[in-house]
Design a protein around this motif. Sequence first.
Motif, mmCIF file in Angstrom:
data_model
loop_
_atom_site.group_PDB
_atom_site.id
_atom_site.type_symbol
_atom_site.label_atom_id
_atom_site.label_comp_id
_atom_site.label_asym_id
_atom_site.label_seq_id
_atom_site.Cartn_x
_atom_site.Cartn_y
_atom_site.Cartn_z
ATOM 1 N N ASP A 55 24.170 -40.898 -6.382
ATOM 2 C CA ASP A 55 24.861 -40.424 -7.573
ATOM 3 C C ASP A 55 25.141 -38.931 -7.405
ATOM 4 O O ASP A 55 24.220 -38.121 -7.368
ATOM 5 C CB ASP A 55 23.995 -40.665 -8.814
ATOM 6 C CG ASP A 55 24.719 -40.311 -10.102
ATOM 7 O OD1 ASP A 55 25.969 -40.252 -10.068
ATOM 8 O OD2 ASP A 55 24.040 -40.104 -11.127
ATOM 9 N N PRO A 56 26.422 -38.568 -7.257
ATOM 10 C CA PRO A 56 27.616 -39.417 -7.361
ATOM 11 C C PRO A 56 27.917 -40.141 -6.049
ATOM 12 O O PRO A 56 27.426 -39.745 -4.991
ATOM 13 C CB PRO A 56 28.729 -38.419 -7.676
ATOM 14 C CG PRO A 56 28.281 -37.168 -6.970
ATOM 15 C CD PRO A 56 26.781 -37.145 -7.095
ATOM 16 N N GLU A 65 35.564 -38.256 -11.583
ATOM 17 C CA GLU A 65 34.371 -37.821 -12.307
ATOM 18 C C GLU A 65 33.578 -36.772 -11.532
ATOM 19 O O GLU A 65 32.652 -36.174 -12.070
ATOM 20 C CB GLU A 65 33.476 -39.023 -12.611
ATOM 21 C CG GLU A 65 34.074 -39.979 -13.641
ATOM 22 C CD GLU A 65 33.164 -41.131 -13.971
ATOM 23 O OE1 GLU A 65 32.049 -41.212 -13.388
ATOM 24 O OE2 GLU A 65 33.551 -41.984 -14.813
ATOM 25 N N THR A 66 33.937 -36.576 -10.257
ATOM 26 C CA THR A 66 33.265 -35.559 -9.446
ATOM 27 C C THR A 66 34.179 -35.182 -8.299
ATOM 28 O O THR A 66 35.206 -35.834 -8.054
ATOM 29 C CB THR A 66 31.919 -36.090 -8.897
ATOM 30 O OG1 THR A 66 31.160 -35.019 -8.341
ATOM 31 C CG2 THR A 66 32.143 -37.153 -7.820
ATOM 32 N N GLY A 67 33.806 -34.115 -7.594
ATOM 33 C CA GLY A 67 34.601 -33.665 -6.461
ATOM 34 C C GLY A 67 34.208 -34.358 -5.174
ATOM 35 O O GLY A 67 33.108 -34.917 -5.053
ATOM 36 N N PHE A 68 35.094 -34.301 -4.194
ATOM 37 C CA PHE A 68 34.858 -34.993 -2.937
ATOM 38 C C PHE A 68 33.608 -34.493 -2.234
ATOM 39 O O PHE A 68 32.785 -35.279 -1.763
ATOM 40 C CB PHE A 68 36.082 -34.837 -2.027
ATOM 41 C CG PHE A 68 35.946 -35.506 -0.691
ATOM 42 C CD1 PHE A 68 35.874 -36.883 -0.591
ATOM 43 C CD2 PHE A 68 35.904 -34.738 0.470
ATOM 44 C CE1 PHE A 68 35.756 -37.505 0.645
ATOM 45 C CE2 PHE A 68 35.785 -35.352 1.712
ATOM 46 C CZ PHE A 68 35.713 -36.736 1.799
ATOM 47 N N SER A 69 33.427 -33.198 -2.144
ATOM 48 C CA SER A 69 32.278 -32.646 -1.424
ATOM 49 C C SER A 69 30.955 -33.012 -2.079
ATOM 50 O O SER A 69 29.932 -33.137 -1.399
ATOM 51 C CB SER A 69 32.406 -31.127 -1.310
ATOM 52 O OG SER A 69 32.447 -30.529 -2.594
ATOM 53 N N GLU A 70 30.956 -33.226 -3.399
ATOM 54 C CA GLU A 70 29.722 -33.567 -4.104
ATOM 55 C C GLU A 70 29.216 -34.964 -3.755
ATOM 56 O O GLU A 70 28.045 -35.279 -3.967
ATOM 57 C CB GLU A 70 29.913 -33.458 -5.614
ATOM 58 C CG GLU A 70 29.871 -32.047 -6.171
ATOM 59 C CD GLU A 70 31.098 -31.245 -5.781
ATOM 60 O OE1 GLU A 70 32.209 -31.819 -5.754
ATOM 61 O OE2 GLU A 70 30.948 -30.038 -5.489
#
Length: 237
Positions: A55-56, A65-70
């Motif tokens: 998660d994520p 809902e979130t960025g690619f790197s995250e």
Amino acid sequence: MADTLAFVGVAGGVGTTRTVVETAATLARDGHSVAVLDAALGTQGLSTYVEGRLDPDLTAVLVEETGFSEAAIPGWPELDGEVALYPAHAPFERLARAKTVDAAQRLETCIDHAAGQYDHVLLDVPPVADNQAVAAVRGADRRALVAPATRRGNDHLPRMRGRLVDLGFDADAVVGTFADGETALSADYELPAAERGVTEPTAIDPDTEFAPAVASMTEALCRCSLDLDFPEEGLLS
């Protein structure tokens, strides 16, 4: 920009995810940086190679809902290179939203982002039947079909070749899995059967029949030269 290679399964359960993971580990063993993106949202097999909470995950990126790197999860830090896994592991509600046309277009954007950050980008692609699979096929530089070295593989291979042609692409190679040396499958590369149910790549251990076979395939498909040693004399030792 990185080389982008899609491994496309001709059917479910043919070892596509395993092939992607073993290729990534082989590249990282030689010091390369590799991103592995999961386009098989339905089976979410890449998540089995990750410990702990996811998660994520990649679906959260696809629904913004979130960025690619995250969503990157480091894989196998003992290797000389870097592996960043982007698995799918989502509840059904988000999974459904991640399968839309808009989400598939964002997957192509993710592929582009990864290509700008890593030496190689590998895509785990299920049989082409949904938006994400189509996006992965379109977003890759090259495409390798993965088929079991059995009669089942022979039966499914022409159908998946045809689907790639429908999308405007040819298969750049065929990888035969579970090979025993007696198959009639016409494959460019063959990988022997390996232990099932593993949670880390077998190719990390060079003292196996599997590791040099994966390395030979990886050199050809990823268009690179690997400086790897194996206990027994072989093509890459």
